[in-house]
Design an enzyme around this catalytic site. Structure first.
Site, PDB file in Angstrom:
ATOM      1  N   HIS A  72       0.855  -1.193   0.000  1.00  0.00           N
ATOM      2  CA  HIS A  72       0.000   0.000   0.000  1.00  0.00           C
ATOM      3  C   HIS A  72       0.890   1.242   0.000  1.00  0.00           C
ATOM      4  O   HIS A  72       1.688   1.451   0.922  1.00  0.00           O
ATOM      5  CB  HIS A  72      -0.910  -0.004   1.225  1.00  0.00           C
TER       6      HIS A  72
ATOM      7  N   LYS B  59      -0.287  10.777   1.487  1.00  0.00           N
ATOM      8  CA  LYS B  59       0.573  10.196   0.443  1.00  0.00           C
ATOM      9  C   LYS B  59       0.152  10.673  -0.946  1.00  0.00           C
ATOM     10  O   LYS B  59       0.988  11.127  -1.740  1.00  0.00           O
ATOM     11  CB  LYS B  59       0.517   8.658   0.503  1.00  0.00           C
TER      12      LYS B  59
ATOM     13  N   ASP C  48      -1.960   3.948  -4.539  1.00  0.00           N
ATOM     14  CA  ASP C  48      -2.689   3.070  -3.618  1.00  0.00           C
ATOM     15  C   ASP C  48      -2.096   1.663  -3.539  1.00  0.00           C
ATOM     16  O   ASP C  48      -1.604   1.261  -2.492  1.00  0.00           O
ATOM     17  CB  ASP C  48      -4.171   2.997  -3.981  1.00  0.00           C
TER      18      ASP C  48
END
EC number: 2.7.11.-
Length: 327
Positions: free
Chosen positions: A145, A166, A184
């Site tokens: 992730h 992020k 992602d």
């Protein structure tokens, strides 16, 4: 990895210098045969009758040398070794240089339901391309992730807890001219045992980003195709975390923090996030610093050595004046 068959090998969509240029010329009933190892075998010894340690589970590549020997066997009307050759569970036979095997070889291949493929590439070039393709297919994989971006030519994996920022950080980097690989979910592959290649876990959603409050955006449509790429070697990990005032963060950078992924150590930087910190420009600086390290220049080590030299010179100067005062 799911089952990989000879038909899958034919259907591989490889481009330019990776294209295998394969076609099936016989043994079509065996196209569902599974390829179980990412290795190639040149069956010259087997065709001559020596089957000790024969790699029958490998893809069999026949070039001009093997083809000339098959012609010799045909002239002698000797097909015993070819029959024995096809008793093994061979995934497929591939002829390079657009060579066309003689009819009896094709008949025996059809009887054994062993696919016979053909390429117009020479043997060495085809072997290089096939080894590269099979190496990628059989490479160990792991899903992580995070967000993978290319910053100044360095593949940077941005990780951190959900909601730490992020995607927003990656979006700012893209705005500053850098490129997105995927957001992602990042699929990691260990290639050649020492290189980690990151790409989108899902090719359909790879160049899209989810921005909270904004939704899903298409990076290639918003910023152009120059803002994306399909895959990139992961050379630096930047772990974002909420600022913890009780934690002591590295202020010199003399230590080497390493994160191991699929057995490969990757340099890691932990960045605390709080209002007022320009995280994208810090990541840019970290990427440039990593490039300097790869060139053999370590800023923190040089700074440390200069400090030690300065302290040694100060101590020597103090000792000199102390001795002078004594006399």
């Amino acid at each position: 990895m799911d089952k990989f068959t000879v038909l899958d090998l034919l259907d591989l969509e490889l481009k330019e210098q990776n294209d295998l240029r394969l076609s099936c010329i016989g043994g079509r009933p065996g196209l569902e045969r599974e390829i179980v190892v990412p290795d190639i075998n040149r069956p010259g010894l087997a065709l001559s009758g020596f089957f000790d340690n024969f790699g029958g589970q490998r893809v069999q590549l026949l070039g001009r040398g093997e083809y000339a020997y098959l012609q010799k066997l045909e002239g002698e009307n000797n097909y015993d070794t070819i029959r024995e050759f096809f008793t093994y569970s061979i995934p497929c036979c591939i002829f390079s240089h657009s060579l066309q095997p003689h009819p009896r070889f094709m008949e025996l291949a059809e009887e054994a339901e062993c696919p016979v493929l053909q390429t117009d590439l020479n043997s060495s070039e085809f072997a290089t391309r096939l080894n590269r393709a099979l190496g990628n297919i059989f490479a160990p994989t792991r899903i992580i992730h995070g967000v993978l971006v290319e910053v100044f030519g360095i593949g940077v994996l941005i990780t951190g807890n959900s909601g730490v920022g992020k995607s927003e950080t990656a979006l700012e980097l893209i705005e500053r001219g850098h490129r997105l690989i995927t957001d992602d979910s990042v699929e990691m592959k260990c290639v050649s045992g020492s290189i980690i290649i990151g790409s989108a876990a899902n090719a359909v959603t790879g160049h899209h980003m989810e921005i909270r409050g904004l939704g899903i955006i298409n990076i290639s449509h918003l910023f152009g195709v120059g803002a994306i790429r399909d895959q990139k070697q992961v050379q630096l990990i930047v772990d974002l975390e909420e600022w913890d005032s009780s934690k002591v963060y590295d202020r010199l950078g003399t230590g080497d923090n390493i994160t191991e992924i699929l057995g490969v150590g990757i340099p890691t930087v932990t960045l605390p996030v709080k209002p007022g910190r320009n995280v994208p420009i810090i990541i840019e600086t970290a990427a440039m610093n990593e490039r300097l390290k790869k060139m053999g220049y370590y800023s923190a080590r040089e700074f440390n050595q200069n400090i030690l030299k300065w302290l040694e010179s100060e101590n020597a100067r103090a000792l000199y004046f102390q001795k002078k005062d004594i006399f």
